[in-house]
Write a protein that holds these residues in place. Structure first.
Motif, PDB file in Angstrom:
ATOM      1  N   TYR A   1       0.813  -1.225   0.000  1.00 37.64           N
ATOM      2  CA  TYR A   1       0.000   0.000   0.000  1.00 37.64           C
ATOM      3  C   TYR A   1       0.841   1.268   0.000  1.00 37.64           C
ATOM      4  O   TYR A   1       0.341   2.348  -0.253  1.00 37.64           O
ATOM      5  CB  TYR A   1      -0.914   0.030   1.244  1.00 37.64           C
TER       6      TYR A   1
ATOM      7  N   ARG B   1       2.300   0.859  13.970  1.00 36.18           N
ATOM      8  CA  ARG B   1       0.938   0.426  13.647  1.00 36.18           C
ATOM      9  C   ARG B   1       0.929  -1.053  13.291  1.00 36.18           C
ATOM     10  O   ARG B   1       1.798  -1.507  12.554  1.00 36.18           O
ATOM     11  CB  ARG B   1       0.415   1.213  12.449  1.00 36.18           C
TER      12      ARG B   1
ATOM     13  N   GLU C   1      -1.322  -2.111  11.493  1.00 37.80           N
ATOM     14  CA  GLU C   1      -1.922  -1.938  10.152  1.00 37.80           C
ATOM     15  C   GLU C   1      -3.266  -2.642  10.027  1.00 37.80           C
ATOM     16  O   GLU C   1      -4.244  -2.054   9.589  1.00 37.80           O
ATOM     17  CB  GLU C   1      -0.995  -2.351   9.004  1.00 37.80           C
TER      18      GLU C   1
ATOM     19  N   MET D   1      -5.025   0.965   9.286  1.00 38.54           N
ATOM     20  CA  MET D   1      -5.590   1.716   8.164  1.00 38.54           C
ATOM     21  C   MET D   1      -7.052   1.318   8.002  1.00 38.54           C
ATOM     22  O   MET D   1      -7.425   0.165   8.257  1.00 38.54           O
ATOM     23  CB  MET D   1      -4.798   1.443   6.892  1.00 38.54           C
TER      24      MET D   1
ATOM     25  N   PRO E   1      -7.587   6.800   7.187  1.00 39.98           N
ATOM     26  CA  PRO E   1      -8.092   6.104   6.007  1.00 39.98           C
ATOM     27  C   PRO E   1      -6.942   5.623   5.129  1.00 39.98           C
ATOM     28  O   PRO E   1      -5.918   6.295   5.028  1.00 39.98           O
ATOM     29  CB  PRO E   1      -8.900   7.183   5.289  1.00 39.98           C
TER      30      PRO E   1
ATOM     31  N   VAL F   1      -5.348   5.468   1.707  1.00 38.89           N
ATOM     32  CA  VAL F   1      -5.457   6.309   0.516  1.00 38.89           C
ATOM     33  C   VAL F   1      -4.588   5.690  -0.570  1.00 38.89           C
ATOM     34  O   VAL F   1      -3.384   5.503  -0.365  1.00 38.89           O
ATOM     35  CB  VAL F   1      -4.986   7.753   0.804  1.00 38.89           C
TER      36      VAL F   1
ATOM     37  N   LEU G   1       3.471   8.918   1.179  1.00 36.01           N
ATOM     38  CA  LEU G   1       3.019   7.556   1.464  1.00 36.01           C
ATOM     39  C   LEU G   1       1.771   7.255   0.659  1.00 36.01           C
ATOM     40  O   LEU G   1       1.492   6.130   0.310  1.00 36.01           O
ATOM     41  CB  LEU G   1       2.690   7.402   2.951  1.00 36.01           C
TER      42      LEU G   1
HETATM   43  N1  5AD Z   1      -2.679   5.162   2.909  1.00 34.94           N
HETATM   44  C1  5AD Z   1      -2.796   5.483   4.208  1.00 34.94           C
HETATM   45  N2  5AD Z   1      -1.845   5.279   5.116  1.00 34.94           N
HETATM   46  C2  5AD Z   1      -0.703   4.720   4.692  1.00 34.94           C
HETATM   47  N3  5AD Z   1       0.409   4.395   5.358  1.00 34.94           N
HETATM   48  C3  5AD Z   1       1.292   3.871   4.479  1.00 34.94           C
HETATM   49  N4  5AD Z   1       0.759   3.867   3.250  1.00 34.94           N
HETATM   50  C4  5AD Z   1      -0.484   4.369   3.355  1.00 34.94           C
HETATM   51  C5  5AD Z   1      -1.526   4.603   2.440  1.00 34.94           C
HETATM   52  N5  5AD Z   1      -1.426   4.299   1.149  1.00 34.94           N
HETATM   53  C6  5AD Z   1       0.537   4.508   6.808  1.00 34.94           C
HETATM   54  C7  5AD Z   1       0.827   3.158   7.453  1.00 34.94           C
HETATM   55  C8  5AD Z   1       2.128   3.376   8.179  1.00 34.94           C
HETATM   56  C9  5AD Z   1       2.140   4.869   8.365  1.00 34.94           C
HETATM   57  C10 5AD Z   1       3.496   5.453   8.577  1.00 34.94           C
HETATM   58  O1  5AD Z   1       1.590   5.351   7.157  1.00 34.94           O
HETATM   59  O2  5AD Z   1      -0.206   2.856   8.368  1.00 34.94           O
HETATM   60  O3  5AD Z   1       2.205   2.712   9.413  1.00 34.94           O
END
Ligand code: 5AD
Ligand code: FES
Length: 375
Positions: free
Chosen positions: A67, A161, A163, A204, A234, A236, A316
């Motif tokens: 993700y 997290r 996750e 997430m 959320p 994303v 991210l």
């Molecule tokens: N959407 C939302 N949160 C994200 N993270 C990483 N990629 C995504 C994404 N596409 C979050 C993860 C990670 C934090 C640093 O960023 O939960 O633990």
């Protein structure tokens, strides 16, 4: 017989079904859910919002989560690591701005050199600010020795997290190899606890394949491990990641935001005295997503202190806010946002999770208390 919604609200949910029932509040029930969460927030953590200056220290990452925009194999990212001087300058800035707390976040690199570098930075930040800043690390899974070393060097809190608390879903959103092992992540959370950190975790919301029961289980998981802080936002989508191809299956963004807000509200009702972050990702899908989160029960904001030249490198997810705003603009903007949400800012206070204080019997530390401590 099923317990009525309002009874579950009043007593707090005690099973996965009851948590899911609250999360599924109908349009008519929704205002009562949010009113209850706001009441719990007021009563247990007051209407005070604490700032944590966020440093996106490095986007180098040994992991490849499906993700995440800065996953190791995304070659379209320009990789960076902040210099020691940049970190120290940001720490001083955070201190001068009255933030009282700093979060050092970065991709997961487990190496002796990285361990040493962070230890050195922690010591230097302590010296430069007279140990006045509360420091949170968010640098992925690390060995017990490394976590101990960083704790001794001055970090008090750690964010990792989970996750998702569902191992089967975890396996779907990560490569199946030893680097991305659910059990290892759980063990790291236990280690953090054993080392004496204030432990933050989160998930997430709105991931592909995720169900309402998964989310209810996430909330129960947070309660079960007795977390001190929760950050959840959320999901994303990001165009350069494998999960992007499932974007058609996602909840539309407004519904995803609403689900994230319900998660925050139900969590506040379940874990009354913890710190809950209004995650930046909320704002990626709604301009006032973070304000809505404060109203729903969150009490922590993380203004971004990363030098603007690096921000493009730490995307991210898509639509990440504040990519062009510097630290001063972010501060002003966030102050306004907190006021709009009807809260006040706890400047100069560490704002440790009250839950942590209760669980350990420790008096809540403030930087005032720390600076008057006899060396
Ligand atoms: N959407 C939302 N949160 C994200 N993270 C990483 N990629 C995504 C994404 N596409 C979050 C993860 C990670 C934090 C640093 O960023 O939960 O633990
Ligand atoms: Fe950064 Fe608004 S929070 S510009």
């Amino acid at each position: 017989m099923e317990k009525p919604f309002d009874d579950i609200l009043a007593t707090g949910p005690s099973s996965c079904e009851e948590v899911a029932r609250l999360l599924a509040a109908s349009d008519a029930e929704r205002p009562r859910l949010f009113a209850r969460a706001a009441g719990v927030k007021r009563e247990h953590v007051e209407n005070k919002v604490y700032f944590r200056g966020l440093l996106e220290y490095s986007n180098r990452c040994a992991k490849d989560c499906y993700y995440c925009g800065i996953r190791g194999s995304n070659t379209r990212v320009r990789r960076y690591t902040m210099t020691g001087e940049e970190v120290l300058a940001a720490a001083r800035h955070a201190h001068d701005a009255g933030y009282a707390s700093l979060v050092i976040q970065g991709g997961e690199i487990a190496s002796p050199a990285r361990t040493r570098e962070i230890t050195r930075l922690l010591q230097q930040i302590g010296e430069a600010t007279g140990d006045a800043l509360g420091i949170t690390l968010s640098l992925g899974e690390q060995s017990r020795e490394t976590l101990r070393e960083w704790k001794r060097a001055g970090a008090q809190r750690y964010l990792l997290r989970i996750e998702t608390s569902n191992p089967a879903l975890y396996a779907k959103i990560h490569p199946r190899d030893a680097r991305h092992d659910f059990q290892r992540r759980l063990n790291t959370l236990r280690e953090l606890r054993a080392c004496g950190y204030q432990v933050g975790t989160g998930c997430m919301i709105g991931l592909p394949f995720q169900t309402l029961d998964d989310l209810a289980s996430d909330l129960l998981f947070f309660r079960e491990i007795d977390a001190d802080m929760i950050g959840m936002g959320p999901y994303v989508e990001h165009g350069d990641t494998p999960l992007y191809r499932h974007r058609e299956t996602l909840l539309p963004r407004p519904a995803r935001l609403d689900l994230a807000l319900r998660m925050i509200a139900v969590l506040r009702i379940m874990m009354k005295d913890i710190n809950i972050v209004a995650a930046t990702a909320l704002q990626a899908i709604d301009k006032v997503g973070r304000e809505k989160a404060l109203k729903a029960g969150a009490n922590i904001l993380m203004p971004n202190l990363t030098p603007v030249k690096y921000r493009e490198g730490y995307l991210l997810y898509e639509n990440k806010p504040c990519v062009d705003e510097d630290a001063v603009q972010c501060k002003e903007c966030l102050e306004m946002r907190v006021r709009l949400a009807g809260d006040e800012i706890g400047y100069g206070e560490w704002g440790d999770s009250r839950h942590f204080a209760r669980r350990t019997g420790k008096k809540q530390e403030t930087n005032e208390a720390r600076t008057t401590k006899i060396p």
